[in-house]
Design a protein around this motif. Structure first.
Motif, PDB file in Angstrom:
ATOM      1  N   GLY A  47      15.448   1.930   8.599  1.00  0.00           N
ATOM      2  CA  GLY A  47      14.600   2.279   7.458  1.00  0.00           C
ATOM      3  C   GLY A  47      13.643   1.161   7.101  1.00  0.00           C
ATOM      4  O   GLY A  47      13.461   0.209   7.858  1.00  0.00           O
ATOM      5  N   PRO A  48      13.042   1.260   5.928  1.00  0.00           N
ATOM      6  CA  PRO A  48      12.006   0.302   5.527  1.00  0.00           C
ATOM      7  C   PRO A  48      12.434  -1.168   5.535  1.00  0.00           C
ATOM      8  O   PRO A  48      11.618  -2.026   5.802  1.00  0.00           O
ATOM      9  CB  PRO A  48      11.651   0.759   4.110  1.00  0.00           C
ATOM     10  N   CYS A  49      13.708  -1.460   5.278  1.00  0.00           N
ATOM     11  CA  CYS A  49      14.095  -2.888   5.257  1.00  0.00           C
ATOM     12  C   CYS A  49      14.358  -3.410   6.660  1.00  0.00           C
ATOM     13  O   CYS A  49      14.518  -4.615   6.844  1.00  0.00           O
ATOM     14  CB  CYS A  49      15.288  -3.129   4.344  1.00  0.00           C
ATOM     15  N   GLN A  50      14.429  -2.524   7.653  1.00  0.00           N
ATOM     16  CA  GLN A  50      14.612  -2.915   9.054  1.00  0.00           C
ATOM     17  C   GLN A  50      15.836  -3.799   9.259  1.00  0.00           C
ATOM     18  O   GLN A  50      15.832  -4.689  10.092  1.00  0.00           O
ATOM     19  CB  GLN A  50      13.342  -3.594   9.580  1.00  0.00           C
ATOM     20  N   GLY A  51      16.873  -3.545   8.475  1.00  0.00           N
ATOM     21  CA  GLY A  51      18.121  -4.266   8.685  1.00  0.00           C
ATOM     22  C   GLY A  51      18.277  -5.536   7.887  1.00  0.00           C
ATOM     23  O   GLY A  51      19.302  -6.204   7.970  1.00  0.00           O
ATOM     24  N   ARG A  52      17.265  -5.889   7.103  1.00  0.00           N
ATOM     25  CA  ARG A  52      17.372  -7.137   6.320  1.00  0.00           C
ATOM     26  C   ARG A  52      18.491  -7.034   5.280  1.00  0.00           C
ATOM     27  O   ARG A  52      19.204  -7.999   5.035  1.00  0.00           O
ATOM     28  CB  ARG A  52      16.049  -7.446   5.630  1.00  0.00           C
ATOM     29  N   ILE A  53      18.633  -5.842   4.662  1.00  0.00           N
ATOM     30  CA  ILE A  53      19.624  -5.680   3.599  1.00  0.00           C
ATOM     31  C   ILE A  53      21.024  -5.448   4.175  1.00  0.00           C
ATOM     32  O   ILE A  53      22.001  -6.020   3.714  1.00  0.00           O
ATOM     33  CB  ILE A  53      19.256  -4.486   2.683  1.00  0.00           C
ATOM     34  N   CYS A  54      21.122  -4.592   5.187  1.00  0.00           N
ATOM     35  CA  CYS A  54      22.450  -4.202   5.677  1.00  0.00           C
ATOM     36  C   CYS A  54      22.955  -5.109   6.792  1.00  0.00           C
ATOM     37  O   CYS A  54      24.097  -4.976   7.214  1.00  0.00           O
ATOM     38  CB  CYS A  54      22.442  -2.744   6.140  1.00  0.00           C
ATOM     39  N   ALA A  85      21.553   2.769  10.793  1.00  0.00           N
ATOM     40  CA  ALA A  85      21.636   1.617   9.887  1.00  0.00           C
ATOM     41  C   ALA A  85      20.661   0.542  10.372  1.00  0.00           C
ATOM     42  O   ALA A  85      20.835  -0.004  11.453  1.00  0.00           O
ATOM     43  CB  ALA A  85      23.053   1.071   9.841  1.00  0.00           C
ATOM     44  N   GLY A  86      19.628   0.272   9.576  1.00  0.00           N
ATOM     45  CA  GLY A  86      18.631  -0.715   9.978  1.00  0.00           C
ATOM     46  C   GLY A  86      17.346  -0.102  10.478  1.00  0.00           C
ATOM     47  O   GLY A  86      16.424  -0.812  10.858  1.00  0.00           O
ATOM     48  N   PHE A  97      21.057  -9.782  16.165  1.00  0.00           N
ATOM     49  CA  PHE A  97      20.365  -9.244  14.990  1.00  0.00           C
ATOM     50  C   PHE A  97      19.289  -8.287  15.473  1.00  0.00           C
ATOM     51  O   PHE A  97      18.914  -8.300  16.651  1.00  0.00           O
ATOM     52  CB  PHE A  97      19.754 -10.356  14.135  1.00  0.00           C
ATOM     53  N   ASN A  98      18.817  -7.446  14.588  1.00  0.00           N
ATOM     54  CA  ASN A  98      17.774  -6.501  14.946  1.00  0.00           C
ATOM     55  C   ASN A  98      16.469  -7.246  15.142  1.00  0.00           C
ATOM     56  O   ASN A  98      15.938  -7.836  14.205  1.00  0.00           O
ATOM     57  CB  ASN A  98      17.606  -5.450  13.851  1.00  0.00           C
ATOM     58  N   ARG A  99      15.962  -7.195  16.356  1.00  0.00           N
ATOM     59  CA  ARG A  99      14.713  -7.902  16.606  1.00  0.00           C
ATOM     60  C   ARG A  99      13.563  -7.164  15.929  1.00  0.00           C
ATOM     61  O   ARG A  99      13.427  -5.960  16.052  1.00  0.00           O
ATOM     62  CB  ARG A  99      14.454  -7.975  18.107  1.00  0.00           C
ATOM     63  N   PRO A 100      12.744  -7.906  15.169  1.00  0.00           N
ATOM     64  CA  PRO A 100      11.641  -7.248  14.477  1.00  0.00           C
ATOM     65  C   PRO A 100      10.539  -6.819  15.440  1.00  0.00           C
ATOM     66  O   PRO A 100      10.305  -7.463  16.461  1.00  0.00           O
ATOM     67  CB  PRO A 100      11.121  -8.314  13.511  1.00  0.00           C
ATOM     68  N   ALA A 129      31.006   4.548  14.691  1.00  0.00           N
ATOM     69  CA  ALA A 129      30.147   4.080  15.791  1.00  0.00           C
ATOM     70  C   ALA A 129      30.825   2.926  16.536  1.00  0.00           C
ATOM     71  O   ALA A 129      30.799   2.877  17.770  1.00  0.00           O
ATOM     72  CB  ALA A 129      28.787   3.645  15.249  1.00  0.00           C
ATOM     73  N   VAL A 130      31.432   2.016  15.788  1.00  0.00           N
ATOM     74  CA  VAL A 130      32.127   0.887  16.430  1.00  0.00           C
ATOM     75  C   VAL A 130      33.287   1.419  17.270  1.00  0.00           C
ATOM     76  O   VAL A 130      33.503   0.992  18.404  1.00  0.00           O
ATOM     77  CB  VAL A 130      32.600  -0.128  15.362  1.00  0.00           C
ATOM     78  N   ALA A 131      34.009   2.417  16.733  1.00  0.00           N
ATOM     79  CA  ALA A 131      35.127   3.003  17.483  1.00  0.00           C
ATOM     80  C   ALA A 131      34.632   3.705  18.747  1.00  0.00           C
ATOM     81  O   ALA A 131      35.335   3.760  19.754  1.00  0.00           O
ATOM     82  CB  ALA A 131      35.890   3.987  16.597  1.00  0.00           C
ATOM     83  N   ASP A 132      33.406   4.225  18.700  1.00  0.00           N
ATOM     84  CA  ASP A 132      32.835   4.914  19.863  1.00  0.00           C
ATOM     85  C   ASP A 132      32.256   3.949  20.890  1.00  0.00           C
ATOM     86  O   ASP A 132      31.723   4.384  21.909  1.00  0.00           O
ATOM     87  CB  ASP A 132      31.715   5.867  19.416  1.00  0.00           C
ATOM     88  N   GLY A 133      32.272   2.666  20.614  1.00  0.00           N
ATOM     89  CA  GLY A 133      31.823   1.719  21.627  1.00  0.00           C
ATOM     90  C   GLY A 133      30.613   0.883  21.254  1.00  0.00           C
ATOM     91  O   GLY A 133      30.063   0.191  22.101  1.00  0.00           O
ATOM     92  N   ALA A 134      30.153   0.941  20.010  1.00  0.00           N
ATOM     93  CA  ALA A 134      29.041   0.081  19.594  1.00  0.00           C
ATOM     94  C   ALA A 134      29.591  -1.329  19.397  1.00  0.00           C
ATOM     95  O   ALA A 134      30.489  -1.535  18.596  1.00  0.00           O
ATOM     96  CB  ALA A 134      28.412   0.600  18.310  1.00  0.00           C
ATOM     97  N   ARG A 135      29.044  -2.286  20.148  1.00  0.00           N
ATOM     98  CA  ARG A 135      29.584  -3.647  20.095  1.00  0.00           C
ATOM     99  C   ARG A 135      28.547  -4.663  19.642  1.00  0.00           C
ATOM    100  O   ARG A 135      28.787  -5.848  19.719  1.00  0.00           O
ATOM    101  CB  ARG A 135      30.100  -4.060  21.478  1.00  0.00           C
ATOM    102  N   GLU A 136      27.372  -4.206  19.233  1.00  0.00           N
ATOM    103  CA  GLU A 136      26.373  -5.150  18.726  1.00  0.00           C
ATOM    104  C   GLU A 136      25.573  -4.454  17.628  1.00  0.00           C
ATOM    105  O   GLU A 136      25.592  -3.228  17.513  1.00  0.00           O
ATOM    106  CB  GLU A 136      25.466  -5.649  19.862  1.00  0.00           C
ATOM    107  N   THR A 137      24.879  -5.264  16.825  1.00  0.00           N
ATOM    108  CA  THR A 137      24.100  -4.743  15.712  1.00  0.00           C
ATOM    109  C   THR A 137      23.153  -3.639  16.172  1.00  0.00           C
ATOM    110  O   THR A 137      23.025  -2.593  15.533  1.00  0.00           O
ATOM    111  CB  THR A 137      23.287  -5.896  15.091  1.00  0.00           C
ATOM    112  N   PHE A 138      22.519  -3.879  17.325  1.00  0.00           N
ATOM    113  CA  PHE A 138      21.553  -2.926  17.860  1.00  0.00           C
ATOM    114  C   PHE A 138      22.208  -1.576  18.172  1.00  0.00           C
ATOM    115  O   PHE A 138      21.642  -0.520  17.900  1.00  0.00           O
ATOM    116  CB  PHE A 138      20.915  -3.534  19.120  1.00  0.00           C
ATOM    117  N   ALA A 139      23.422  -1.615  18.713  1.00  0.00           N
ATOM    118  CA  ALA A 139      24.103  -0.370  19.063  1.00  0.00           C
ATOM    119  C   ALA A 139      24.498   0.406  17.801  1.00  0.00           C
ATOM    120  O   ALA A 139      24.382   1.632  17.747  1.00  0.00           O
ATOM    121  CB  ALA A 139      25.330  -0.667  19.918  1.00  0.00           C
TER     122      ALA A 139
END
Lengths: 477, 392
Positions: free
Chosen positions: A424-431, A421-422, A451-454, A404-414
């Motif tokens: 699921g139930p933990c909404q990114g807290r773990i990963c 990733a993020g 960061f992933n906005r809750p 995904a990063v190689a395809d152009g994802a440059r932020e956690t949200f992307a």
């Protein structure tokens, strides 16, 4: 039937910061409710044993927690335990509406004029080879297992405690007090006696605590490996062995000197904490990134505990990892100001609050000093296999994140959008920390990765509870 | 990432599904476009979409274009090995009120006359094609060829494919100015002050398109509308098998809507809006949360139709902003500034149309034959940005 409450000040979290805030707010004349998801007030620090004959029943940490809860109740605070806040929203009159789930099944809706968030910290999991094997747990989780329940680890076999930071010594102390054998203690950093002495000389009150930690680490009987790291957890269906290696001058493990520890039942691993910012972030308060404060944290004015959002205060670890002392002090400050604001009074008495601010600065100074002794690791100097799982909720591997990063994802949200990733139930807290580390490798600074906005709900919540709480909120406007 | 180019044949502003599909079609036509996205690719309207691919209940005038649009998605899935979870799940249009049966029957009759495979279902037949649908429905429509795609992965596939064919794409590159000289577009300027010169600029930025057009003094009748969705925690596969939607007289989303489906990940996605509320124009630039009333309505409708789901847990919610036009159709075509083009106005169902519109735009800009002539003629009539009168 949805329970409804209307208060001047709501406090989220009944740890050292939350209890101090709630008590100060009540003493300031406010009607206060304090909410906590555990069965007993006290938070992680004052973790209350669940069995009366526990070896921890009479420890100072448990007793002081009980006293803090008692003092808050005497001041008029209503403490609601087993209460999980799953949503907070601003109301039209400038106040806050909290939606909570009680005992996993009952809806609760609370209106508050001002809000103090003291939701504490969570362990910052960093992936390493084998980190998802059953038997690998967080250092904080190990401490919780020892302090509550039967006071023993649930699986036979050796216990290994590894990671970095002063909390690791506190967990070793818990092993010693619980009478639970600890086979190995693995700390990434080497001791720095001179810098430690300098720090303690500036904070003499911490001296006894520091000696106690060292004494109990020895008392635990663990073989101590400073300047070492766990390079791998091994096992077929669950943890069986752990490999450790010394750290060389470049900060990486020396592959030629790997040592295998066989017969391991539990690997408790802790590389520090991160603030639990879901409520403050959901409300859109300003957040900053500082590795020494655990990464993303809610920015507050230390003199008042006020966040960038009117009526929203934060105390303790939410505003930056610092431990119980800053939490208590910042809680008292935030609670006093939140009460004054809720009751429409001028700021609380400067004669009371100003000395607290000075004490808080000193306590934060000590925390800063400790963070400098144990600089937090932004990621682990270990190579993961491409099929290592980073997001455990959605089974997303390192290879998928890299693609995904190689395809152009440059932020956690992307990364989240393209890999799940993020989601699921933990909404990114773990990963979150692992994704940030991967983006950093690709050249994106954590500040830019974000960061992933809750969003609603902050935790998975049964549909009937969500419905009942939100319908109650709707009815009151 | 490589540096922004100084010049491009075509610049596409907007890296959502419409912009990326346009870029792909332009790249296939040999026009080597440059895509500039203000944030992350597919991160706004596209990522919040439920990505339904179907012609059912979208109206008869656009029917042939919709069928072609659906076919393009099916073909792309075949050509690429389907990395974006294209699934022909079929769509059930549920009817709760006996007074709406006639409207469902009309949709089915008219679409069948155009060659569609849809039909009416009795409640018993409906619970055969969707076993957990045990709520008090009186009838249902069924369109077996309606499909869904994973909105994130489909956008990513378009991006990757466009780049393989010569497009270059830049994220976190907001546009702050359109350069116009002598009534002709000359290029764009980015927030970091860089300029890209181009003979053609396509504005495909969903609800932000009107703001961009205003930079060239072109007023577009596009307004943002807030839409939202909820997701449950993962459920076992085949808990829900179809796309479940409400049958409405008018079609589209104007009279309120319901859509329920299970994603391939297992999460159940659902939303119900009975009365759309006004969306302030600036709302699209803020991070918004779903309103409590929407959550209550959506849960009520889900559990009314699927009582067996009563104890599942809510996992997340999100808000997106659709671009709404006066007649609820896209604006796709040239603007009064030479070389400036628009392709926006999803009205809540842009995903399905994206590949078809991309082809149409590439044909208009490059002059090649990208769609059959009859469809180009139809699209020119339905999507002409000048159909509301002078827009400059």
């Amino acid at each position: 039937m949805t329970a409804r409450l209307h208060v001047d000040v709501a406090v989220i979290g009944a740890g050292p910061g939350g209890l101090a805030a709630a008590r100060a707010a009540a003493e300031g004349g406010a009607r206060v409710v304090c909410l906590d998801l555990f069965a007993a007030a006290g938070g992680q620090y004052h973790m209350q044993p669940t069995q009366p004959e526990s070896r921890f029943a009479q420890t100072p940490q448990v007793l002081s927690g009980r006293d803090a809860a008692r003092a808050a109740r005497s001041a008029g605070v209503e403490i609601l335990t087993r209460t999980e806040v799953f949503w907070v929203a601003g109301t039209e009159d400038g106040g806050y509406c909290l939606s909570a789930c009680q005992a996993g099944a009952e809806a609760l809706s609370i209106r508050a004029t001002t809000l103090v968030v003291a939701s504490g910290a969570m362990e910052r999991p960093l992936p390493f080879p084998g980190w998802t094997l059953p038997g690998v747990i967080g250092a904080g989780a190990a401490q919780r297992l020892l302090k509550t329940g039967t006071g023993a680890l649930p699986v036979p076999g050796k216990a290994v405690l590894a990671g970095s930071g002063p909390f690791l010594m506190a967990v070793a102390q818990t092993f010693a007090k619980a009478g639970q054998p600890l086979a190995h203690f693995v700390e990434y950093r080497r001791p720095n006696p001179r810098a430690t002495a300098r720090l303690l000389a500036r904070h003499l009150r911490k001296l006894a605590e520091a000696f106690g930690l060292l004494r109990d680490l020895r008392r635990s009987g663990a073989e101590r490996h400073f300047g070492h790291i766990v390079t791998r957890a091994l096992g077929k269906d669950r943890l069986e062995a752990v490999e450790i290696a010394p750290i060389d001058a470049s900060g990486r493990p020396d592959p030629a000197r790997v040592q295998r520890i066989e017969g391991v039942g539990t690997l408790a691993i802790g590389y520090g904490f991160q603030p639990v910012t879901d409520v403050t972030a959901a409300l859109g308060a300003d957040h900053g990134f500082d590795p020494a404060l655990g990464g993303w944290h809610c920015i507050v004015d230390p003199a008042t505990g006020a966040s960038s959002r009117p009526g929203l205060y934060a105390a303790g670890e939410v505003s930056g990892i610092g431990g119980a002392s800053p939490a208590r002090l910042s809680g008292r400050i935030a609670g006093s100001h939140a009460a004054a604001a809720a009751l429409g009074r001028a700021a609380p008495d400067a004669a009371i609050v100003a000395p607290l601010a000075a004490e808080l600065a000193a306590a934060r100074g000590f925390a800063r000093g400790l963070a400098a002794l144990y600089p937090p690791l932004p990621d682990l100097p270990l190579d993961l296999a491409p099929d290592e799982v980073l997001c455990r909720c959605e089974d997303v591997t390192l290879a998928e994140v890299r693609a995904a990063v190689a395809d152009g994802a440059r932020e956690t949200f992307a990364v989240k959008m393209w890999t799940r990733a993020g989601m699921g139930p933990c909404q990114g807290r773990i990963c979150g920390a692992a994704i940030a580390a991967e983006l950093r490798r690709a050249g994106t600074r954590p500040e830019a990765a974000g960061f992933n906005r809750p969003h609603l709900p902050l935790r998975p919540t049964p549909l009937p509870v969500v419905r009942a709480a939100l319908a109650a909120e709707r009815g009151s406007t | 990432m490589s540096a922004l180019p100084r010049t491009a044949e075509v610049i596409v502003v907007g890296g959502g599904v419409v912009g990326l599909a346009t870029a792909l079609a332009l790249a296939e036509a040999g026009l080597a476009p440059v895509v500039v996205e203000a944030k992350s690719f597919g991160g706004a309207v596209t990522g919040g979409s439920l990505a339904g691919i179907g012609a059912h209940m979208h109206g008869l005038p656009e029917y042939d274009l919709m069928r072609a649009a659906c076919g393009l998605w099916r073909d792309l899935a075949t050509d690429t090995g389907n990395p974006f979870e294209y699934r022909a799940q079929g769509q059930i249009g549920f009817i709760l009120d006996p007074r709406d049966v006639a409207s469902g029957e009309t949709w089915v009759r008219e679409e069948r006359a155009l060659g569609a495979d849809c039909r009416m279902l009795t409640p018993a037949e409906a619970s055969e094609v969707e076993p957990l649908l045990t709520g008090p429905i009186v009838a249902a429509t069924f369109a077996p060829d309606t499909a869904t795609v994973n909105p994130f992965l489909a956008a990513r596939t378009l991006l990757r494919r466009a780049c393989e064919k010569g497009a270059r794409a830049f994220e976190h590159t907001p546009i702050t100015a359109l350069t116009v000289e002598d009534d002709r577009i000359r290029g764009v300027q980015t927030a970091s002050g860089e300029r890209i010169a181009a003979a053609h600029v396509v504005l495909a930025a969903g609800p932000w398109t009107a703001n961009l057009a205003a930079m060239a003094n072109v007023a577009l009748p596009l307004v943002p509308r807030q839409a939202q969705c909820l997701a449950s925690v993962r459920q076992p596969p085949d808990t829900l098998r179809r796309v479940i939607s409400a049958v409405e007289d008018a079609g589209g989303v104007n009279s309120g809507y319901t859509q329920i489906q299970q994603a391939q990940s297992g999460q159940i996605l659902f939303n119900t809006v009975t009365a759309p509320t006004a969306t302030p124009p600036e709302a699209k630039d803020q991070i918004r949360e779903v309103p409590p009333g929407f959550v209550v309505e959506s849960i009520d409708m889900l559990l009314r139709l699927f009582p067996a789901l009563a104890q599942i847990e809510l996992l997340r919610s999100w808000v997106r902003f659709e671009a709404v036009s006066p007649d609820h159709r896209f604006l796709a075509g040239p603007l009064p500034v030479a070389g400036l083009w628009v392709c926006a106005g999803d009205n809540g169902s842009g995903y399905c149309r994206a590949l078809m519109l991309g082809r149409y735009m590439a044909g208009r800009i490059g002059g090649g034959a990208s769609l059959p002539d009859a469809l180009i003629e139809q699209a020119g009539r339905l999507y002409d940005p000048a159909r509301f009168g002078e827009v400059a």
